[in-house]
Design a protein around this motif. Structure first.
Motif: not given
Length: 135
Positions: A47-51, A56-59, A70-72, A98-101
């Motif tokens: 999860t931390e990697s996905a976030v 990094s992708a500009g989310g 995702a962060q919440d 999944w929210d991060a993805r």
């Protein structure tokens, strides 16, 4: 007489069967309780990697709502982990992943869309420039 003997055997057999089922249920409960007692550290790492990838992708810029979700959820998962509510922590961490993805994909799509618009604008400017030089 034979009927009584068979009934007795059936009664003993069903009692034995009941004991086996009870033992199986207890054993299954212990196994599940053992699994529930393990912190979902692997899921947290994923999860931390996905976030981080989403950031990094500009989310945060292109998918702010999804990033915040995702962060919440990740924070809620950390609280659940601290409270040793490992099942809840794992579920929240999975949702955060999944929210991060989604945020990462949305950011990538928005960037791609912006690139297409910039390219179209550049082509339009070149056309206009070429028309000026012809006239």
């Amino acid at each position: 007489m034979e009927l009584k003997t068979m009934k007795t055997r059936t009664g003993k057999s069903s009692s034995l069967h009941g004991l086996k089922m009870a033992a199986l249920a207890i054993g299954t409960g212990l196994v599940l309780a053992g699994c529930a007692g393990n912190p979902p550290t692997e899921q947290f790492a994923v999860t931390e990697s996905a976030v981080n990838s989403a950031v990094s992708a500009g989310g945060t810029e292109f998918a702010a709502v999804e990033m915040k979700a995702a962060q919440d959820k990740l924070k809620q998962a950390e609280i659940a982990m601290h409270d040793k509510k490992f099942d809840q922590a794992k579920t929240l961490a999975e949702q955060a992943e999944w929210d991060a993805r989604v945020a990462e994909r949305k950011a990538q799509a928005m960037k791609a869309e912006q690139s297409v618009k910039d390219s179209q604008k550049g082509v339009q400017e070149l056309r206009q420039e070429s028309q000026r030089t012809v006239q």
